[in-house]
Scaffold this motif. Structure first.
Motif, PDB file in Angstrom:
ATOM      1  N   ARG A 114       0.769  -1.002  -0.226  1.00 47.12           N
ATOM      2  CA  ARG A 114      -0.267  -0.334   0.073  1.00 47.12           C
ATOM      3  C   ARG A 114       0.243   1.069   0.556  1.00 47.12           C
ATOM      4  O   ARG A 114       0.191   1.878  -0.103  1.00 47.12           O
ATOM      5  N   THR A 161     -10.357  -9.194  -5.155  1.00 47.30           N
ATOM      6  CA  THR A 161     -11.430  -8.592  -4.424  1.00 47.30           C
ATOM      7  C   THR A 161     -11.510  -7.986  -3.862  1.00 47.30           C
ATOM      8  O   THR A 161     -10.831  -6.521  -2.578  1.00 47.30           O
ATOM      9  N   GLU A 162      -9.686  -7.917  -2.962  1.00 48.57           N
ATOM     10  CA  GLU A 162      -8.425  -7.499  -2.262  1.00 48.57           C
ATOM     11  C   GLU A 162      -8.119  -6.536  -3.011  1.00 48.57           C
ATOM     12  O   GLU A 162      -7.810  -5.377  -2.207  1.00 48.57           O
ATOM     13  N   LEU A 167      -9.725  -4.251  -5.404  1.00 39.94           N
ATOM     14  CA  LEU A 167     -10.578  -3.637  -4.730  1.00 39.94           C
ATOM     15  C   LEU A 167     -10.168  -2.634  -3.763  1.00 39.94           C
ATOM     16  O   LEU A 167     -11.104  -1.627  -3.545  1.00 39.94           O
ATOM     17  N   GLN A 168      -9.449  -2.839  -2.372  1.00 40.71           N
ATOM     18  CA  GLN A 168      -9.844  -2.345  -1.322  1.00 40.71           C
ATOM     19  C   GLN A 168      -8.731  -0.969  -1.403  1.00 40.71           C
ATOM     20  O   GLN A 168      -7.675  -0.524  -0.413  1.00 40.71           O
ATOM     21  N   HIS A 169      -7.463  -1.106  -2.720  1.00 38.65           N
ATOM     22  CA  HIS A 169      -6.450  -0.457  -2.193  1.00 38.65           C
ATOM     23  C   HIS A 169      -6.588   0.771  -2.109  1.00 38.65           C
ATOM     24  O   HIS A 169      -7.291   1.527  -2.692  1.00 38.65           O
ATOM     25  N   ARG A 181      -8.041   0.755  -7.804  1.00 44.01           N
ATOM     26  CA  ARG A 181      -9.138   0.405  -8.199  1.00 44.01           C
ATOM     27  C   ARG A 181      -9.245   0.252  -9.248  1.00 44.01           C
ATOM     28  O   ARG A 181     -10.152  -0.944 -10.150  1.00 44.01           O
ATOM     29  N   ALA A 219     -17.668  -8.068  -4.789  1.00 50.61           N
ATOM     30  CA  ALA A 219     -17.059  -7.195  -4.330  1.00 50.61           C
ATOM     31  C   ALA A 219     -17.554  -5.680  -4.784  1.00 50.61           C
ATOM     32  O   ALA A 219     -16.962  -5.160  -4.969  1.00 50.61           O
ATOM     33  N   GLU A 241     -20.412  -4.117  -4.183  1.00 46.70           N
ATOM     34  CA  GLU A 241     -20.757  -2.968  -2.850  1.00 46.70           C
ATOM     35  C   GLU A 241     -19.369  -2.150  -3.089  1.00 46.70           C
ATOM     36  O   GLU A 241     -19.378  -1.008  -2.733  1.00 46.70           O
ATOM     37  N   LEU A 242     -18.317  -2.332  -4.104  1.00 49.43           N
ATOM     38  CA  LEU A 242     -17.759  -0.872  -4.033  1.00 49.43           C
ATOM     39  C   LEU A 242     -17.954   0.072  -5.222  1.00 49.43           C
ATOM     40  O   LEU A 242     -18.154   1.141  -4.378  1.00 49.43           O
TER      41      LEU A 242
END
Length: 554
Positions: free
Chosen positions: A493, A517-518, A520-522, A528, A548, A551-552
């Motif tokens: 990150r 999926t992980e 997408l939270q970067h 993203r 996901a 949700e995003l």
């Protein structure tokens, strides 16, 4: 990006923005009454030839007024290069130049008529090179063998081309855009001698106006080959798998070298004669109007002359996007367009638009200021101006050394309206802009033969050119053993270049659903965004990823 409140047809003159010149000119005006009448009555804007004289390269160099802190070098000139239109750099850092000497008319064809927009109709479709009548265009590679910042050698790699507008080396060969064709010349041993005749990857690009034909190849971070089409040509393009993709006028297109899919990426703009993909994967082009250019998102439709070019091809385009609002000088036209994502001058130029204006003999520098979903272009002090009116910059690129390279058409004439072949075909220059005092010596490199771990390390280089080229080389050489290291870089990150690791993973097929999926939270929004784009290109997603994405979006 804000949608315009209503569609406004824009009445555009055929703009005299010559990114080209001429060779075997058909006697169109003399041999066809309709053509003669159009040429006699057409009121164009631009610059016709006059009696001013060209300057020798060393004298022309003295006519530049530079932005404070910057210097300019002459790196190539006639007779080694004439009528340069397009530049690119290969994995060894060598400079490839497309010389558009055949302009203004294709060899072996005859104009039989023009329409009201000065779109020419030819008597036949030319055969793909090397078949058919040979033209004067050629592709030349310049090399700095000792790494001292000077090109000591040059070599004509492909000759006899006929309206060739761009060339890029990579992926086991040489991509050449020679409308109506996109060609791939195989070169498996990387010796710059094509292994045989080219593969015709695409056919059907229009030739109606050779200053607005398909142009400006760029290799995207997704592995697609991108290009542009100008405002006064049409097309009915086919590949092996994509058939009869029709269009009228300007847009950005792309072609996938492996799946052989061709598609229109985004529509609209001015006379689109450049394509640029920045460090975050965003697509731009210059324009022939009073703006700096257009910012394209996938599937969008941009402003254009709707009467001439028709309504959007995308049925879900419920309006259109405008050019980037420009705050500064609004003189047309800043058509050749690049974004400075290099390292050498990042302090003053980082992320800025570098936009040559060949009509006014200067190069703009413009900041990109976020404006809703797009940008405004706010002018800084120009990079340079020349009092030599023959200075006609038609391409700009950021090199591996971080310098800015300019292709100079070098001609007093700039207007394409006249059919008379009085272009100055013996002239052409290439310049390099650098900080004052910088020597531009770099250790020699060859990404094409670099070890896999070295390519991974290049993904942390401060110059976008190295990061993108390294990702492409990982892909071309199918170095899947680097996927664990790439995953680590993508997950980091604190990594300012995580985007490039994600790009390399995508190219190698390493974007597994769990990793996607992980990511997408970067925290990096461009990571993203790119993950979502790659999922869209796949045309299908697994259920966990679909959830996901929902949700995003929420």
């Amino acid at each position: 990006m804000s949608l315009s409140r209503r569609l406004r047809p824009v009445s555009l003159l055929v703009l005299a923005c010559s990114f080209a010149r001429a060779a075997d000119t058909p006697t169109a005006a003399a041999g066809n009454e309709d053509v003669r009448k159009i040429m006699e009555t057409f009121v164009g804007k631009g610059v016709q030839r006059d009696n001013t004289q060209p300057l020798p390269p060393a004298e022309a160099l003295k006519k530049f007024t530079m932005r404070e802190g910057f210097a300019i070098d002459l790196v190539a000139a006639e007779p080694a290069v004439t009528q340069p239109l397009y530049m690119s750099f290969d994995s060894r850092g060598r400079l490839w130049v497309t010389q558009y000497i055949q302009y203004q008319y294709p060899a072996g064809l005859k104009v039989v008529s023009y329409d009201q927009h000065l779109r020419a109709v030819f008597d036949k479709v030319p055969e793909p090179p090397p078949r058919g009548v040979k033209g004067a265009d050629k592709i030349t590679v310049f090399e700095d063998k000792d790494g001292d910042g000077t090109y000591e050698t040059h070599r004509d790699v492909i000759t006899g081309l006929n309206i060739a507008t761009a060339a890029i080396k990579g992926g086991g060969g040489i991509w050449v855009l020679n409308p109506p064709y996109l060609l791939f010349y195989p070169d498996a041993n990387d010796d710059d001698v094509p292994d045989g005749d080219p593969k015709v990857c695409l056919s059907g690009f229009g030739l109606e106006d050779t200053h607005s034909v398909a142009n400006s190849l760029a290799l995207g971070p997704d592995g697609w080959v991108y290009g542009a089409v100008g405002s006064t040509t049409t097309g009915n393009v086919s590949s092996r798998v994509s058939k009869n993709v029709t269009f009228v006028g300007q847009h950005i297109w792309r072609y996938h070298p492996e799946t052989e899919v061709f598609e229109i990426f985004a529509e609209g703009g001015g006379n689109t004669f450049s394509s640029e993909i920045d460090a975050q994967g965003r697509v731009f082009s210059g324009t022939n109007g009073g703006h700096r250019g257009m910012h394209y998102d996938q599937g969008m439709h941009g402003a254009k002359n709707f009467g001439k070019h028709g309504t959007p091809a995308n049925p879900y385009a419920f309006g259109y996007f405008e050019h980037m609002v420009t705050k500064g000088e609004n003189k047309r036209f800043s058509q050749a367009f690049c974004i400075y994502d290099g390292d050498l001058m990042a302090g003053e130029l980082g992320g800025r638009i570098i936009a040559p204006n060949s009509l006014h003999n200067l190069v703009y520098v413009s900041r990109r200021v976020p404006d809703t979903s797009t940008f405004q272009a706010v002018d800084d002090a120009p990079l340079l101006r020349s009092s030599d009116r023959w200075f006609r910059p038609v391409d700009a690129k950021v090199g591996p050394d971080g310098a800015i390279y300019l292709a100079d058409w070098y001609d007093t004439r700039l207007s394409h309206v006249s059919p008379i072949d009085d272009w100055s075909k013996q002239d052409g220059r290439i310049y390099r802009v650098r900080p004052t005092g910088a020597l531009l010596r770099r250790e020699k490199f060859d990404l094409h033969t670099a070890a896999p771990e070295a390519l991974v390390k290049y993904l942390q280089h401060p110059n976008k050119w190295f990061r993108r080229q390294a990702a492409l080389e990982l892909h071309w050489r199918k170095l899947t053993g680097t996927i664990p290291a790439l995953e680590q870089l993508a997950r980091d990150r604190a990594n300012p270049y995580a985007f490039d690791a994600v790009s390399a993973l995508d190219l190698l097929g390493g974007l597994r659903d769990a990793l996607v999926t992980e990511l997408l939270q970067h925290p990096d929004p461009y990571v993203r965004r790119w993950v979502v784009r790659t999922a869209g290109d796949d045309r299908a997603v697994a259920l966990p990823l679909a959830s996901a994405l929902v949700e995003l979006g929420a």
